[in-house]
Scaffold this motif. Structure first.
Motif, PDB file in Angstrom:
ATOM      1  N   LEU A   1       0.765  -0.984  -0.047  1.00 54.34           N
ATOM      2  CA  LEU A   1      -0.182  -0.057   0.295  1.00 54.34           C
ATOM      3  C   LEU A   1       0.923   1.314   0.552  1.00 54.34           C
ATOM      4  CD1 LEU A   1      -2.948  -1.447   2.635  1.00 54.34           C
ATOM      5  CD2 LEU A   1      -2.575  -1.390   0.075  1.00 54.34           C
ATOM      6  N   GLU A   2       1.862   1.089  -0.027  1.00 56.43           N
ATOM      7  CA  GLU A   2       3.008   2.215   0.910  1.00 56.43           C
ATOM      8  C   GLU A   2       4.225   1.770  -0.486  1.00 56.43           C
ATOM      9  OE1 GLU A   2       2.773   5.330   1.119  1.00 56.43           O
ATOM     10  OE2 GLU A   2       1.302   5.789   2.507  1.00 56.43           O
ATOM     11  N   GLU A   3       4.278   2.892  -1.633  1.00 60.53           N
ATOM     12  CA  GLU A   3       5.885   1.568  -2.103  1.00 60.53           C
ATOM     13  C   GLU A   3       6.903   2.414  -1.597  1.00 60.53           C
ATOM     14  OE1 GLU A   3       8.110   3.754  -6.808  1.00 60.53           O
ATOM     15  OE2 GLU A   3       6.230   5.006  -5.943  1.00 60.53           O
ATOM     16  N   THR A   4       7.282   0.508  -1.724  1.00 61.69           N
ATOM     17  CA  THR A   4       9.058   0.978  -1.226  1.00 61.69           C
ATOM     18  C   THR A   4      10.192   2.156  -2.387  1.00 61.69           C
ATOM     19  OG1 THR A   4       8.660  -1.305  -0.741  1.00 61.69           O
ATOM     20  CG2 THR A   4      10.859  -0.581  -0.807  1.00 61.69           C
ATOM     21  N   SER A   5      10.960   2.827  -1.117  1.00 55.63           N
ATOM     22  CA  SER A   5      12.025   3.925  -1.822  1.00 55.63           C
ATOM     23  C   SER A   5      13.743   2.904  -2.608  1.00 55.63           C
ATOM     24  CB  SER A   5      12.051   5.168  -1.170  1.00 55.63           C
ATOM     25  OG  SER A   5      10.914   6.034  -1.135  1.00 55.63           O
ATOM     26  N   ASP A   6      13.577   2.325  -1.827  1.00 58.40           N
ATOM     27  CA  ASP A   6      14.877   1.334  -1.661  1.00 58.40           C
ATOM     28  C   ASP A   6      14.867   0.395  -1.278  1.00 58.40           C
ATOM     29  OD1 ASP A   6      17.313   0.868  -2.943  1.00 58.40           O
ATOM     30  OD2 ASP A   6      18.452   1.905  -2.237  1.00 58.40           O
ATOM     31  N   GLY A   7      15.096  -1.013  -1.548  1.00 57.93           N
ATOM     32  CA  GLY A   7      15.795  -1.743  -1.191  1.00 57.93           C
ATOM     33  C   GLY A   7      14.739  -3.284  -1.524  1.00 57.93           C
ATOM     34  N   GLN A   8      14.014  -4.261  -0.730  1.00 53.07           N
ATOM     35  CA  GLN A   8      14.216  -5.274  -1.381  1.00 53.07           C
ATOM     36  C   GLN A   8      12.579  -6.198   0.279  1.00 53.07           C
ATOM     37  OE1 GLN A   8      16.360  -9.203  -1.803  1.00 53.07           O
ATOM     38  NE2 GLN A   8      15.414  -9.027  -3.828  1.00 53.07           N
TER      39      GLN A   8
END
Length: 351
Positions: free
Chosen positions: A52-59
Motif C-alpha cells: 500500500l506504500e511504494e518502497t523507495s529502495d531495498g527489497q
C-alpha cells in the motif's frame, strides 16, 4: 526463504526519509509485533509490506518471492485495519466471503471457507446478523475472519484493537493469540501499546524515527535492553532513570544521596551515566527523604509516585496500600545488581 524478509528497506516522502534502511527477518509462523511511539514508522513499514506504500529502495521478500514492486493482490497478504470496514447491508457471512465472491470462487468453496473461519473465531451464531447488530469486538472478529478466508501467506494487523474499550482489548488480545496458535500463520502486528506487544508477540521489533532500535523476544527486551529508549519503552510502568557520575571510583547518585556499589567495568572515572531501576526493584523502607506525590492502589499492588531529594521522579511497585492523595515521605532501598546503566549522552547500555 520462508516468512518475510526486509533488506535495507527505505521509504521517502519527497525529500524526507521516514524509513532508514531497515533489515528484518520474520520467520514462517512467527507472531512479530512492531512497536514504538507515534510517528516512528511502524504503520508505514507494515503498509510497505502490504504494497500500500511504494518502497523507495531495498527489497521485500515473502516466502522467497521478491514482492518489492508487486501489486498488493499479488503478495499473498491479508490486512486487518483499525477500522472494521464492513459492508452494513451485508450479513456477517456475506462480509467474510465477499472478497472470494468478487474473485469468482465457487459458492461451495466460499461457504466452506466462511464456515471454517466462523468456527475458529466462534462466529457461527452470528453469521446471519448484520454489522449494526454486533458489538465492537464481534465486528473486529468478522474483519479478521474476512482475512482468514483468503488463506494468505501473511496476516498484517494495523492497530486493530485501538477502537475497543479496555475490557474488549484484553479479550481480543487473547482471541488473536489463540488464533495464531491454531492456524500457525505468519503474523505481523502494529501497535503503540507495549502491553499488547509483551503479551502477544514471539518477536518484538522496537522502532524509533524509522529505525530499528532492538529486536528480540518480549522478556529478552525487558531483561536485556540495548539502550535507554528500549529500557524505558518496554515495561509498564516504565523504568525509572536517575542521573549519576563516577567520582573517585564511586558511582555517586544524587537521588539516593549515597554512592551506589557496582562491578561494571564501563563506569569509568568522570563518566556521566543514567541508572535505571524497574519499579518492582525498589522497596519502600519506612520513613525517608522521598516525597509521596500520589498512589495508585490497584488492589493486589500499588504504584507509588515519588519525588527524590534531587527532584527526579520515581515510580515504585509495592504491595503496601498508601493514601491515594499522597503526602508524607518514605525511604527506598534496592539491590544494586538490579540496576541498569546507560551513557548519559548516547543512551547506550553500559554492560
Amino acid at each position: 526463504m520462508s516468512g518475510v524478509q526486509l533488506n535495507r528497506v527505505t521509504k521517502d516522502f519527497g525529500p524526507v526519509r521516514v524509513i532508514h534502511g531497515v533489515d528484518l527477518q520474520v520467520d514462517q509462523g512467527e507472531f512479530c509485533v512492531f512497536v514504538g511511539p507515534s510517528g516512528c514508522g511502524k504503520s508505514t513499514l507494515l503498509r510497505m509490506i502490504a504494497g500500500l506504500e511504494e518502497t523507495s529502495d531495498g527489497q521485500i521478500r515473502i516466502e522467497a518471492d521478491d514482492v518489492t514492486h508487486a501489486e498488493p493482490a499479488d503478495r499473498g497478504v491479508a490486512m486487518v485495519f483499525q477500522t472494521y470496514a464492513l459492508y452494513p447491508h451485508m450479513t456477517v457471512a456475506e462480509n467474510m466471503g465477499f472478497g472470494l465472491k468478487m474473485n469468482g470462487h465457487p459458492k461451495a468453496e466460499i461457504h466452506e471457507k466462511v464456515a471454517e473461519a466462523a468456527r475458529i473465531l466462534k462466529l457461527e451464531p452470528l453469521l446471519d446478523r448484520k454489522p449494526a447488530a454486533l458489538s465492537g469486538g464481534q465486528r473486529q472478529r468478522v474483519a479478521i475472519g474476512r482475512a482468514i478466508v483468503r488463506g494468505p501467506k501473511v496476516f498484517l494487523f494495523d492497530e486493530p484493537l485501538s477502537n475497543l474499550d479496555a475490557e474488549l482489548r484484553v479479550e481480543m488480545r487473547a482471541e488473536i493469540a489463540r488464533l495464531h496458535r491454531e492456524i500457525k500463520a505468519t503474523m505481523i502486528y502494529v501497535t503503540h501499546d507495549q502491553v499488547e506487544a509483551m503479551t502477544m508477540a514471539d518477536k518484538i521489533v522496537v522502532l524509533r524515527a524509522g529505525r530499528i532500535e532492538q529486536v528480540g523476544a518480549p522478556m529478552h527486551l525487558y531483561d536485556d535492553p540495548d539502550n535507554r529508549f528500549v529500557a524505558g519503552f518496554i515495561g509498564s510502568p516504565s523504568m525509572n532513570f536517575v542521573a549519576g557520575q563516577v567520582t573517585d571510583g564511586q558511582l555517586v547518585v544524587p537521588a539516593f544521596d549515597a554512592p551506589v556499589p557496582h562491578s561494571n567495568g564501563n563506569l569509568l572515572e568522570g563518566r556521566k551515566v543514567e541508572m535505571g531501576l524497574r519499579p518492582d526493584a525498589l522497596k519502600i523502607t519506612g520513613d525517608g527523604p522521598f516525597r509521596v506525590e500520589m498512589a495508585e492502589n490497584l488492589g493486589g499492588m500499588t504504584f507509588a509516585h515519588l519525588t527524590a531529594p534531587s527532584g527526579e521522579k520515581l515510580v515504585v511497585q509495592t504491595d503496601q496500600r498508601l493514601d491515594p492523595a499522597g503526602g508524607g515521605t518514605v525511604g527506598l532501598s534496592f539491590d544494586p545488581a538490579a540496576a541498569y546503566y546507560f551513557d548519559a549522552e548516547t543512551g547506550q547500555r553500559l554492560r
